[in-house]
Write a protein that holds these residues in place. Structure first.
Motif: not given
Length: 167
Positions: A13, A15, A20-23, A25, A53, A58-59
Protein backbone atom coordinates in the motif's frame (compact mmCIF):
# COMPACT_ATOMS: atom_id res chain seq x y z
CA UNK A 1 6.67 -18.44 9.42
CA UNK A 2 4.26 -17.29 6.78
CA UNK A 3 3.37 -13.65 6.66
CA UNK A 4 -0.24 -12.62 7.09
CA UNK A 5 -2.31 -11.12 4.30
CA UNK A 6 -2.69 -7.90 6.32
CA UNK A 7 1.10 -7.44 6.54
CA UNK A 8 1.46 -8.02 2.81
CA UNK A 9 -1.38 -5.56 2.10
CA UNK A 10 0.37 -2.92 4.19
CA UNK A 11 3.71 -3.50 2.47
CA UNK A 12 2.27 -2.90 -1.01
CA UNK A 13 0.00 0.00 0.00
CA UNK A 14 1.20 3.51 -0.81
CA UNK A 15 -1.78 5.47 0.52
CA UNK A 16 -2.70 6.51 4.07
CA UNK A 17 0.15 4.80 5.94
CA UNK A 18 -0.58 1.37 4.50
CA UNK A 19 -4.33 1.45 5.06
CA UNK A 20 -5.37 1.89 1.40
CA UNK A 21 -4.20 0.61 -1.97
CA UNK A 22 -4.68 2.10 -5.40
CA UNK A 23 -5.34 -0.07 -8.43
CA UNK A 24 -1.68 0.35 -9.43
CA UNK A 25 -0.56 -0.85 -5.99
CA UNK A 26 -2.77 -3.91 -6.18
CA UNK A 27 -1.71 -4.73 -9.76
CA UNK A 28 1.95 -4.54 -8.75
CA UNK A 29 1.22 -6.79 -5.77
CA UNK A 30 -0.41 -9.35 -8.08
CA UNK A 31 2.50 -9.25 -10.52
CA UNK A 32 5.06 -9.67 -7.75
CA UNK A 33 3.02 -12.56 -6.31
CA UNK A 34 2.91 -14.28 -9.69
CA UNK A 35 -0.87 -14.49 -10.00
CA UNK A 36 -1.16 -12.62 -13.30
CA UNK A 37 -1.85 -15.01 -16.15
CA UNK A 38 -3.73 -15.42 -19.39
CA UNK A 39 -7.23 -15.08 -17.92
CA UNK A 40 -6.43 -13.22 -14.72
CA UNK A 41 -4.60 -10.36 -16.43
CA UNK A 42 -4.16 -6.72 -15.48
CA UNK A 43 -7.42 -5.80 -17.24
CA UNK A 44 -9.37 -8.30 -15.14
CA UNK A 45 -7.58 -7.08 -12.00
CA UNK A 46 -8.72 -3.51 -12.74
CA UNK A 47 -12.33 -4.65 -13.29
CA UNK A 48 -12.29 -6.70 -10.08
CA UNK A 49 -10.79 -3.75 -8.22
CA UNK A 50 -13.60 -1.47 -9.43
CA UNK A 51 -16.26 -3.98 -8.32
CA UNK A 52 -14.71 -4.50 -4.87
CA UNK A 53 -14.03 -0.92 -3.81
CA UNK A 54 -16.60 1.05 -1.85
CA UNK A 55 -19.05 3.13 -3.87
CA UNK A 56 -17.49 6.51 -4.67
CA UNK A 57 -14.04 5.49 -3.36
CA UNK A 58 -10.90 5.48 -5.45
CA UNK A 59 -8.92 3.03 -3.33
CA UNK A 60 -9.54 -0.17 -1.41
CA UNK A 61 -8.96 -0.88 2.25
CA UNK A 62 -8.11 -4.22 3.81
CA UNK A 63 -11.81 -4.76 4.50
CA UNK A 64 -12.48 -4.72 0.72
CA UNK A 65 -9.73 -7.24 0.00
CA UNK A 66 -11.84 -10.37 0.54
CA UNK A 67 -14.40 -9.21 -2.04
CA UNK A 68 -11.59 -8.35 -4.45
CA UNK A 69 -9.91 -11.76 -4.11
CA UNK A 70 -13.30 -13.49 -4.52
CA UNK A 71 -13.91 -11.58 -7.75
CA UNK A 72 -10.39 -12.32 -9.03
CA UNK A 73 -10.74 -16.04 -8.29
CA UNK A 74 -13.45 -16.30 -10.95
CA UNK A 75 -10.84 -15.83 -13.70
CA UNK A 76 -7.78 -17.08 -11.80
CA UNK A 77 -9.34 -20.57 -11.53
CA UNK A 78 -9.04 -20.95 -15.31
CA UNK A 79 -5.31 -20.15 -15.21
CA UNK A 80 -4.51 -22.66 -12.45
CA UNK A 81 -7.11 -25.30 -13.47
CA UNK A 82 -8.84 -25.66 -10.10
CA UNK A 83 -12.16 -24.84 -8.49
CA UNK A 84 -13.10 -21.33 -7.45
CA UNK A 85 -12.72 -22.00 -3.71
CA UNK A 86 -9.27 -23.56 -4.19
CA UNK A 87 -8.29 -20.71 -6.53
CA UNK A 88 -9.27 -18.17 -3.88
CA UNK A 89 -7.18 -20.02 -1.28
CA UNK A 90 -4.24 -20.15 -3.70
CA UNK A 91 -4.58 -16.40 -4.36
CA UNK A 92 -4.52 -15.68 -0.64
CA UNK A 93 -1.42 -17.85 -0.14
CA UNK A 94 0.45 -16.28 -3.05
CA UNK A 95 -0.49 -12.72 -2.09
CA UNK A 96 0.51 -13.36 1.54
CA UNK A 97 3.93 -14.65 0.49
CA UNK A 98 4.69 -11.96 -2.09
CA UNK A 99 7.82 -9.89 -1.68
CA UNK A 100 7.97 -6.37 -3.06
CA UNK A 101 10.26 -6.39 -6.08
CA UNK A 102 11.97 -3.45 -7.73
CA UNK A 103 10.80 -2.89 -11.32
CA UNK A 104 12.74 -0.84 -13.84
CA UNK A 105 15.65 -0.13 -11.51
CA UNK A 106 19.22 -0.48 -12.66
CA UNK A 107 21.28 -2.60 -10.30
CA UNK A 108 24.46 -1.35 -8.73
CA UNK A 109 27.83 -2.48 -10.01
CA UNK A 110 30.22 -4.34 -7.77
CA UNK A 111 33.26 -2.72 -9.38
CA UNK A 112 34.25 0.84 -8.54
CA UNK A 113 34.58 3.66 -11.03
CA UNK A 114 38.37 3.67 -11.02
CA UNK A 115 38.50 -0.04 -11.80
CA UNK A 116 36.17 0.41 -14.78
CA UNK A 117 38.12 3.38 -16.12
CA UNK A 118 41.46 1.56 -15.88
CA UNK A 119 40.23 -1.68 -17.45
CA UNK A 120 41.74 -1.40 -20.93
CA UNK A 121 39.55 -4.17 -22.37
CA UNK A 122 36.52 -1.86 -22.14
CA UNK A 123 38.02 0.82 -24.40
CA UNK A 124 36.95 0.81 -28.05
CA UNK A 125 37.67 2.74 -31.22
CA UNK A 126 40.58 5.17 -31.25
CA UNK A 127 40.89 5.03 -27.47
CA UNK A 128 41.99 1.38 -27.45
CA UNK A 129 45.07 2.39 -29.48
CA UNK A 130 46.38 4.20 -26.40
CA UNK A 131 47.35 0.87 -24.79
CA UNK A 132 49.70 -1.94 -25.78
CA UNK A 133 48.85 -5.66 -25.71
CA UNK A 134 49.59 -5.90 -21.97
CA UNK A 135 47.24 -3.04 -21.16
CA UNK A 136 49.95 -0.51 -20.36
CA UNK A 137 49.62 3.01 -21.66
CA UNK A 138 51.76 4.08 -24.62
CA UNK A 139 52.15 7.60 -23.29
CA UNK A 140 52.41 10.41 -25.83
CA UNK A 141 52.60 7.97 -28.72
CA UNK A 142 49.20 6.60 -27.76
CA UNK A 143 47.57 10.03 -27.58
CA UNK A 144 48.82 11.75 -30.70
CA UNK A 145 49.24 10.77 -34.32
CA UNK A 146 52.92 10.57 -35.22
CA UNK A 147 53.52 12.01 -38.68
CA UNK A 148 55.50 9.77 -41.00
CA UNK A 149 57.35 12.05 -43.45
CA UNK A 150 58.67 9.29 -45.72
CA UNK A 151 56.67 10.38 -48.74
CA UNK A 152 54.43 7.33 -48.78
CA UNK A 153 50.64 7.42 -48.46
CA UNK A 154 49.27 6.10 -45.15
CA UNK A 155 47.73 2.89 -46.50
CA UNK A 156 50.64 1.97 -48.82
CA UNK A 157 51.81 -1.58 -48.09
CA UNK A 158 54.99 -1.89 -50.21
CA UNK A 159 57.16 0.72 -48.49
CA UNK A 160 60.91 0.35 -49.16
CA UNK A 161 60.43 -2.28 -51.89
CA UNK A 162 61.23 -0.20 -54.98
CA UNK A 163 65.00 -0.31 -54.57
CA UNK A 164 64.95 -4.08 -53.96
CA UNK A 165 63.14 -4.74 -57.25
CA UNK A 166 65.66 -2.68 -59.30
CA UNK A 167 68.76 -4.48 -58.10
Amino acid sequence: MARSLAEAFKQFATKADGKEQTTADFTKWCKDAGVVGKNCNSNHIDISFSKAKAKGARNITFENLDALITEMAKKYKDDVKMGEAEAKEDLINKLSGAKKLMHGVTGTMKVGGVDRMTDTTLYTGAHKERFDEEGKGKGLAGRSDVVDNTGYVGGYKNKDTYDKKEK
